[in-house]
Design an enzyme around this catalytic site. Structure first.
Site, short mmCIF file in Angstrom:
data_model
loop_
_atom_site.label_atom_id
_atom_site.label_comp_id
_atom_site.label_asym_id
_atom_site.label_seq_id
_atom_site.Cartn_x
_atom_site.Cartn_y
_atom_site.Cartn_z
N ASP A 1 0.86 -1.18 0.00
CA ASP A 1 0.00 0.00 0.00
C ASP A 1 0.89 1.23 0.00
O ASP A 1 2.13 1.12 -0.09
CB ASP A 1 -0.95 0.00 1.20
CG ASP A 1 -2.32 0.55 0.83
OD1 ASP A 1 -2.39 1.75 0.49
OD2 ASP A 1 -3.30 -0.20 0.86
N HIS B 60 -2.89 3.31 -4.62
CA HIS B 60 -2.25 2.82 -3.40
C HIS B 60 -0.83 2.32 -3.70
O HIS B 60 -0.40 1.29 -3.18
CB HIS B 60 -3.09 1.71 -2.76
CG HIS B 60 -4.36 2.22 -2.14
ND1 HIS B 60 -4.40 2.99 -1.01
CD2 HIS B 60 -5.66 2.08 -2.53
CE1 HIS B 60 -5.64 3.30 -0.71
NE2 HIS B 60 -6.43 2.78 -1.62
N GLU C 106 -9.88 2.83 -5.34
CA GLU C 106 -9.57 4.21 -4.95
C GLU C 106 -8.46 4.83 -5.80
O GLU C 106 -7.46 5.32 -5.27
CB GLU C 106 -9.22 4.26 -3.46
CG GLU C 106 -10.37 3.81 -2.57
CD GLU C 106 -10.05 3.86 -1.09
OE1 GLU C 106 -10.95 4.18 -0.30
OE2 GLU C 106 -8.89 3.56 -0.72
#
Length: 761
Positions: free
Chosen positions: A203, A276, A339
């Site tokens: 991440d 990410h 995202e």
């Protein structure tokens, strides 16, 4: 009829005698609840003379595991041997044909023998988990217990799981957890009959898996210099000075995989792309579109730095996924896909050219192009792709499995499209959310997902057809670790919610019952966890305070998730004790009240929780209010509900929310009244990047034409402002709170203003 005391005595004596002469059927509580359980009279006595046998090599490991599990608390050195025939005082693990699925089992406990049968070793292993819960809770101790024998109730169990995929996730990027903890985590999953462990290895805040071809992923990408203190969107964020570092060598990962395999748990790696990816870009900045240096993130959230959809990036990812596929025998690789902020793509000449070449018209289609390219890489390695539900946007890769996290809608859409689905909605089974609204809860990311809420979740929406429901192969809980730094904190967030999720995934809906789980099996589980030295939450017992308005009356009610829990309360904000008032019925609130409550848990012998709610019946309750700028949804109701949220556990549901606009409210009292004080509560950023109002103004009027200034304050010091002024007769009151509208975060381009009450006195 003769009703003399002697006759009553005889009647009661005969009743007691009949009860004593009735057969005694022992019981025990197993979680997740088996499909069928029939307890019988009597016990099997486990002693040092007992034997453990198996009938097939596939059953040998389970038999040895059970014998090894018994050894620390009992001290028994129970030999494990192969035997085709059962002998007295033996526990027999047998692979046999049964009319059950490959994870099903039958468990028969008689006076002299225990028969554990299943069609596979997996079934035997799950049966072993049930058998351990038939033993007294002290069996979980890893220290010697002084007993001559251990009693196991006679019972017949037939059992198999509802879902084939029963998963739990662990984020080791935001905070790193060592191999010893990961093994304990897998042990906990095995005990609760989970069969999948998703390992979130990468991440923005750290890359945690060694890749031979790209060593800078761990020499640079595995370390961040510090971490935010508080919440990532706090109004004025602070940072510590403590580096966070760590990664797993390939040898360590193989060790974990073998450990999980012995417990019939599949380990699925997640390498999250194209968003990410800050840790990747910190090590190899040339993989972004802007190709500028970035640092491993010390904050949490969503960031603009993403991988660029260029050929060199796909070649880079092909090497990484090949190493990962070689390392992990799982049939799946999780590629993330969630995202993705597309700002850098839209600004990139490379991406603009790509869109022209492939007739892509939207950034979502660019993401779809990226995901499909990566999916082909993974599928060429003979692996199935799992992705978060955003990969549905712009067109989904063939045969991709959708993990629905933003709610259930993505999973429903995917099931209707014929894709396999793993439900993981954050609203229900993200176990990093708060477990109660009590102020003694440790810091969590946001949201509220109590034990009952987790237990009652159903992964298969009832409105889907049976064919569509069949595409939902299971569900997966998640433990994201932005705010979970230690194993002890992780334990608190997992237990006992892990058991509630386990029952959701294993037991049929007809076989589930919240009263049965919460009243019977939960207390036994807590005792078992105590023996295992697990730090468990007691949040389901903690008070829940709510208020309602009935006419002009303000009523407060206090409940708990677990019924029949005694609650003690005070009305002045002081700490409740066993000498405080015992809650019995709703409380009528007639003045400013700081209601505070604790629960008494008999099994613990102490009070737990710290629920608080500030209440104030006031003149604006029930009166018409007109807003110049609308609040979101029906949140305007929170302006006149009599309860303040400024001092509460954070929940957006407690506030009237104004995005990029001001509070401009006119209250109509229907007649001229005397007012002298206005109190305004607001969220000033304790939990999110929320700014207090820059100015608060209050005016009074009798005709809505001529407004008399009553209050004008710049930069109020929240989170609650109380304004007093000379008593004034008004029919209308105008309250204005100015939104600063100055967001410093691209994730919150329209800054919200959160107001929780306009209290008028």
């Amino acid at each position: 009829m003769n009703r003399t005391p002697f006759c009553k005595y005889l009647k009661n004596s005969f009743l007691l005698l009949s009860l004593l002469l009735m057969p005694y059927f022992a019981t025990a509580y197993i979680t997740p609840k088996p499909s069928s359980t029939e307890f019988r009279q009597g016990h099997f006595s486990l002693t040092s003379a007992s034997k453990v046998t198996y009938n097939h090599l596939d059953a040998k490991l389970v038999a040895e595991q059970f014998s090894a599990f018994l050894r620390p608390p009992t001290g028994y050195q129970l030999a494990v041997s192969q035997a085709d025939k059962t002998v007295k005082s033996s526990i027999n693990f047998k692979i046999v044909d049964l009319p059950l699925g490959d994870e099903g089992y039958q468990l028969l406990v008689k006076k002299d023998i225990i028969e554990v049968t299943a069609p596979t070793a997996k079934g035997l292993f799950w049966a072993m988990q049930s058998l351990r819960q038939l033993l007294p809770t002290e069996i979980e101790s890893r220290m010697p217990i002084n007993r001559q024998s251990w009693q196991i109730p006679q019972v017949m169990i037939s059992d198999e799981p509802r879902f084939a995929y029963r998963g739990m996730h662990l984020d080791v990027s935001r905070h790193f957890f060592d191999v010893a903890f990961v093994k304990r985590y897998i042990d906990w999953l095995a005990m609760h009959k989970f069969n999948v462990f998703q390992w979130h290895l990468t991440d923005d805040q750290g890359w945690r898996v060694a890749i031979d071809a790209y060593p800078k992923l761990t020499t640079i990408g595995a370390t961040r210099p510090n971490t935010i203190v508080g919440h990532t969107y706090d109004y004025k964020p602070l940072f510590d000075n403590q580096p966070v570092s760590g990664f797993y060598t390939k040898a360590q990962i193989k060790e974990v995989i073998e450990y999980a395999k012995a417990r019939h748990i599949e380990v699925i790696p997640e390498i999250d792309i194209p968003g990410h990816s800050t840790a990747i870009l910190a090590a190899y900045p040339e993989l972004s579109c802007h190709q500028q240096a970035v640092s491993v993130q010390a904050q949490f959230g969503i960031f603009e730095d993403v991988l660029c959809p260029r050929e060199d990036v796909f070649e880079f990812l092909a090497v990484i996924y090949k190493e990962v596929a070689t390392l992990f025998p799982s049939q799946y690789i999780h590629i993330g896909g969630d995202e993705v902020i597309k700002k850098q793509w839209l600004a990139s000449p490379v991406v603009k050219k790509l869109m022209q070449q492939h007739n892509l018209t939207t950034p979502e289609q660019v993401q779809s192009y990226f995901i499909k390219r990566v999916a082909k890489i993974v599928q060429a390695l003979d692996k199935k792709v799992i992705g978060w539900d955003e990969i549905l946007e712009g067109g989904v890769a063939d045969d991709a499995v959708i993990m629905s996290w933003r709610g259930t809608e993505g999973g429903i859409q995917a099931a209707k499209m014929g894709h396999q689905v793993i439900m993981s909605p954050y609203q229900y089974i993200y176990l990093d959310a708060y477990q109660s609204r009590n102020l003694d809860e440790p810091k969590a990311i946001h949201g509220l997902s109590g034990l009952k809420h987790v237990y009652q979740y159903n992964p298969q929406p009832n409105h889907l057809t049976s064919e569509q429901q069949a595409y939902i192969i299971g569900a997966q809980g998640a433990l994201w670790t932005e705010y979970i730094k230690t194993p002890r904190h992780a334990e608190y967030m997992l237990f006992p919610r892990l058991s509630a999720l386990a029952e959701t995934l294993w037991s049929s809906t007809d076989n589930k019952s919240w009263p049965d789980y919460s009243q019977n099996r939960l207390p036994e589980l807590l005792k078992r966890y105590q023996q295992m030295h697990i730090y468990t939450a007691k949040s389901a017992y903690k008070p829940i305070i709510s208020s309602t308005i009935k006419g002009t009356r303000l009523l407060a009610e206090i409940t708990t998730e677990v019924a029949n829990t005694s609650i003690y309360y005070t009305l002045d904000g002081s700490e409740p004790t066993l000498s405080s008032s015992l809650y019995q019925q709703p409380l009528s609130i007639t003045e400013y009240t700081q209601l505070r409550a604790k629960s008494y848990v008999i099994s613990l012998g102490r009070l737990v929780g710290d629920a608080r709610l500030t209440l104030l019946p006031h003149l604006a309750i029930g009166k018409k209010i007109t807003l110049a700028y609308p609040a979101t949804g029906d949140s305007a109701l929170k302006l006149q509900d009599g309860q303040f949220a400024y001092d509460q556990f954070y929940s957006a549901d407690d506030y009237a929310i104004f995005y990029d606009s001001d509070l401009n409210a006119i209250i109509d009292f229907e007649d001229t009244i005397l007012v002298k004080q206005v109190s305004l509560g607001y969220n000033s950023g304790r939990h999110r990047q929320l700014h207090p109002p820059t100015k608060i103004k209050v005016f009074g009027s009798n005709d809505q034409q001529n407004w008399q200034p009553l209050i004008n304050v710049t930069d109020p010091q929240g989170p609650m402002s109380v304004f007093s002024f000379p008593p004034t007769k008004v029919r209308y009151l105008k309250v204005i709170a100015i939104n600063s509208k100055q967001s410093n975060d691209s994730q919150i381009p329209k800054l919200p203003l959160y107001i929780d009450e306009i209290a008028v006195q």
